[in-house]
Write an enzyme that holds these catalytic residues in place. Structure first.
Site, PDB file in Angstrom:
ATOM      1  N   PRO A  98       0.819  -1.220   0.000  1.00  0.00           N
ATOM      2  CG  PRO A  98      -0.282  -1.249   2.048  1.00  0.00           C
ATOM      3  CD  PRO A  98       0.604  -2.052   1.168  1.00  0.00           C
ATOM      4  CD  GLU A  99       3.532   3.293  -3.901  1.00  0.00           C
ATOM      5  OE1 GLU A  99       3.539   4.499  -4.202  1.00  0.00           O
ATOM      6  OE2 GLU A  99       4.074   2.417  -4.588  1.00  0.00           O
TER       7      GLU A  99
END
Ligand SMILES: [Zn+2]
Length: 288
Positions: free
Chosen positions: A15-16
């Protein structure tokens, strides 16, 4: 031909910022103002040990707000503490019905009074939970070295060029340094460099002036677009699975090695190189 035991499934990228922002958007309406009724820690640690007495310190508290800093989810509590959640490599948050039995890799279960039950599932256990006094956050080790938020108006070409000054690393590697800009990871670094037509191999210190202004604006644009995609998937998707934050999003170059270079007159293919141990996807002709 699929390999037995390795069935094709949804790809879960680390996840960013947009994914974390989408998780926050999913959490906010469902837990803000709710009181934590029970906390079940099904192990003593993830990436590192949970803070002492975590379950007791969370129990009875009411959630005041849900915000984000870099890739950290910040759940504000009514006693001045903030529950800090980092999803790590594979962490996922989802809501389950009260009374559901815990599944494999469900490590933390938080039940809200009269409301949902939130589950933190993390197969690889690189996630993190911490409890930090709100007043101490700026000097906390997790936060003190973080660079500007890319969606903050203060993050512009001048700020980016100043952060890159004197850096003798490739620009791609510099963008992954959280002290340069917070929350940008491998996917959106590749995407932003492609759209800004900057080579990932370019020396970071040479990104100044109009190049820096263009790159800062492009970083903001790719993140904003991804957050919008996350928001629309949230509306479509949350009722079905209860899972927060992962969404289908198409990328121009990320993970597209050998495919035609999109919207590009180079007549070439997306290339992949490895920089600092991470894959970089780019167009060698368009990006200079
Ligand atoms: Zn191209």
């Amino acid at each position: 031909m699929p390999i037995p035991g390795r069935l094709p499934g949804p790809r879960y990228d680390v996840p960013e910022l947009p994914e974390v922002e989408t998780v926050c958007s999913g959490l906010r309406p469902r837990i803000t103002g709710r009181r934590i009724e029970r906390v079940d820690l099904r192990r003593a640690d993830l990436r590192r040990p949970f803070p002492p007495g975590l379950a007791a310190r969370l129990s009875g508290r009411t959630v005041s707000d849900v915000t984000r800093r870099a890739k950290y989810i910040l759940v504000g509590l009514d006693d001045g503490n903030v529950l800090v959640i980092h999803l790590g490599m594979s962490g996922r948050l989802h809501f389950v019905d009260n009374g559901s039995s815990a599944g494999r890799h469900d490590h933390v279960i938080i039940g809200f009074a009269g409301g949902p039950t939130l589950v933190f599932n993390d197969a690889r256990r690189f996630g993190l939970l911490d409890l930090v006094r709100r007043a101490d956050m700026a000097v906390h080790p997790l936060f003190e070295g973080l660079g500007p938020e890319p969606l903050d108006p203060a993050f512009d070409g001048c700020a980016l060029a100043a952060a890159l000054r004197g850096r003798r690393t490739p620009i791609k590697t510099a963008l992954l340094d959280q002290s340069v800009v917070a929350g940008v990871g491998n996917i959106y670094a590749c995407e932003a460099l492609f759209h800004a037509r900057l080579s990932p191999r370019r020396l970071a210190a040479t990104v100044i002036g109009r190049r820096a202004a263009c790159l800062a604006a492009t970083i903001r644009d790719v993140l904003t677009e991804a957050i919008a995609a996350g928001g629309s998937s949230l509306r479509d998707y949350i009722q079905v699975s209860g899972e927060l934050g992962y969404f289908q999003h198409s990328f121009a170059v990320y993970d597209r090695e050998g495919q035609p270079c999109p919207g590009c007159d180079c007549d070439g293919r997306v290339a992949r190189i490895v920089q600092s141990g991470r894959s970089t996807f780019y167009c060698p002709r368009r990006q200079r």
